[in-house]
Design a protein around this motif. Structure first.
Motif: not given
Length: 108
Positions: A11-15, A19-27, A103-105
């Motif tokens: 799932t992560v590899m298909s993002m 999308e991966r950065l957004a998921a990490v930021r919201s973790a 992470l580009g935060i």
């Protein structure tokens, strides 16, 4: 590797990268709450770090029974003073230092 790990990795590899950065930021990360407002800071040979955990179980293994708090990765990075590093899952098999620039935060 479990089936759960395989599905998660696929799932992560298909993002897309965004999308991966957004998921990490919201973790959500968990950390030991100190007596005073702020973060518990541990002194290490590499300098001061704030230990954070991806689960309450990881925090419990590290600190035992303790007061705790949680926040998102994005909020944690925004709240931390610049001179502190964040060490994720210090006693786990995949310990790493959180790098806000990667992470580009900061300054997205």
């Amino acid at each position: 590797m479990s089936l759960r790990d395989l599905v998660r990795d696929e799932t992560v590899m298909s993002m897309s990268r965004s999308e991966r950065l957004a998921a990490v930021r919201s973790a959500r990360l968990y950390f030991q709450r100190p007596q005073e407002p702020g973060f518990l800071v541990c002194e290490t040979e590499e300098g001061p770090v704030v230990p954070v955990f991806t689960s309450l179980g990881g925090l419990a293994l590290f600190a035992g029974t303790c007061g705790w708090a949680s926040t998102t990765v994005a909020d944690l990075v925004e709240l931390l003073p610049e001179n502190l590093c964040v060490l994720v899952d210090p006693l786990g098999p995949r310990t790493f230092v959180l790098d806000p620039d990667a992470l580009g935060i900061i300054d997205p």
